[in-house]
Design an enzyme around this catalytic site. Structure first.
Site, PDB file in Angstrom:
ATOM      1  N   TYR A 277      -1.318  -0.701  10.681  1.00 26.83           N
ATOM      2  CA  TYR A 277      -1.604  -1.124   9.563  1.00 26.83           C
ATOM      3  C   TYR A 277      -0.475  -0.431   8.253  1.00 26.83           C
ATOM      4  CZ  TYR A 277      -3.829  -1.220   4.651  1.00 26.83           C
ATOM      5  OH  TYR A 277      -4.062  -1.458   3.509  1.00 26.83           O
TER       6      TYR A 277
ATOM      7  N   SER B  46       0.925  -1.330   0.019  1.00 27.70           N
ATOM      8  CA  SER B  46       0.248  -0.116   0.116  1.00 27.70           C
ATOM      9  C   SER B  46       0.796   1.203  -0.008  1.00 27.70           C
ATOM     10  CB  SER B  46      -0.765  -0.078   1.182  1.00 27.70           C
ATOM     11  OG  SER B  46      -1.539   1.141   1.423  1.00 27.70           O
TER      12      SER B  46
END
Length: 261
Positions: free
Chosen positions: A154, A141
């Site tokens: 995360y 990501s």
């Protein structure tokens, strides 16, 4: 039909990015092994892809945060010499910050986003190396490059996926293993609802199909790092070059002069 291409194992394949990868790879002629928790969705996707493309599709309903179930998928990878492409897509997002951390949520994120990616890659590699080639696609990501975006652990899990992919390339690239890290930005999938966030409140949300098509183009080009939302590839090249330029300066027996008393 029996594909001449390697079988692809795709995790998180029942919806979103994983389901699109399954669709695109089937249309390229890859037989598939699909891994996700939802058996009904896996079965429906498998039936559609068999009917539309003629490839063989196996489903493995699995919760990759469960050590025993993860071990079963590892065993499947080790026992299947035909699996030459692994797509580590399964992942979860967390809305919690470090200051308001729920240790159980953090632990689950790490087991899914880090542990399963590392263990499945390790399980796939021996067969690929024995055959002299193979590929691993790891879905990371952009937040792995942006600690300023406050998503707690995360972002750190996605930084791990990027760093692991780069390290694997450095070690294994010359041995016929192509490892690609894909860095999406916000993508329209069920991950938002599962993490308690409203995707309609976000701007610049990419559709899963567009994301995967761009990522596969980067894969075909042999890219190690693919960032579909980044308009100027030179920005990543400059970032990576700056990192590489520091490497010789990391090997010093004494602290740098700037730290002298």
């Amino acid at each position: 039909m029996s594909s001449q291409l390697p079988t692809a194992l795709v995790t998180g394949a029942s919806t979103g990015i994983g389901a699109v990868y399954a669709d695109r790879l089937a249309r390229r002629g890859h037989d598939l092994v699909l891994v996700a928790r939802d058996r009904a969705k896996l079965d429906a996707l498998a039936a559609r892809l068999r009917a539309e493309t003629g490839v063989a599709v196996e489903v493995l309903p699995t919760d990759l945060t469960d050590p025993a179930q993860l071990a079963a998928v590892e065993a499947r990878l080790r026992s299947a010499p035909s699996i030459g492409l692994l797509v580590n897509n399964a992942g979860a997002a967390g809305a919690g910050t470090f200051a308001a951390a729920d240790p159980e949520v953090f632990d689950r994120l790490i087991r899914l986003n880090v542990t399963s990616v590392a263990r499945l890659s390790a399980a796939a590699l021996p067969g690929m190396l024995e055959r002299g080639g193979g590929a691993i696609i790891n879905i990371a990501s952009v937040v792995g490059l942006a600690p300023e975006i406050q998503l707690g652990v995360y972002g750190a899990t996605k930084a791990f996926v990027l760093a692991m992919s780069q390290a694997m390339t450095a070690e294994l690239g010359e041995r016929g293993i192509h490892v690609q890290a894909v860095l999406p930005s916000a993508t329209r999938t069920e991950i938002w609802e599962r993490s308690g966030r409203d995707v309609t409140a976000l701007s610049g949300v990419m559709e899963a199909g567009a994301l995967v098509d761009a990522a596969l183009l980067g894969f075909d080009r042999g890219e190690t790092v693919t960032i579909p939302p980044l308009p100027d590839a030179a920005q990543w090249d400059a970032f990576d070059a700056a990192r590489r330029a520091m490497l010789p300066n990391f090997v010093n027996a004494q602290p740098a002069a700037r730290y002298a008393a």
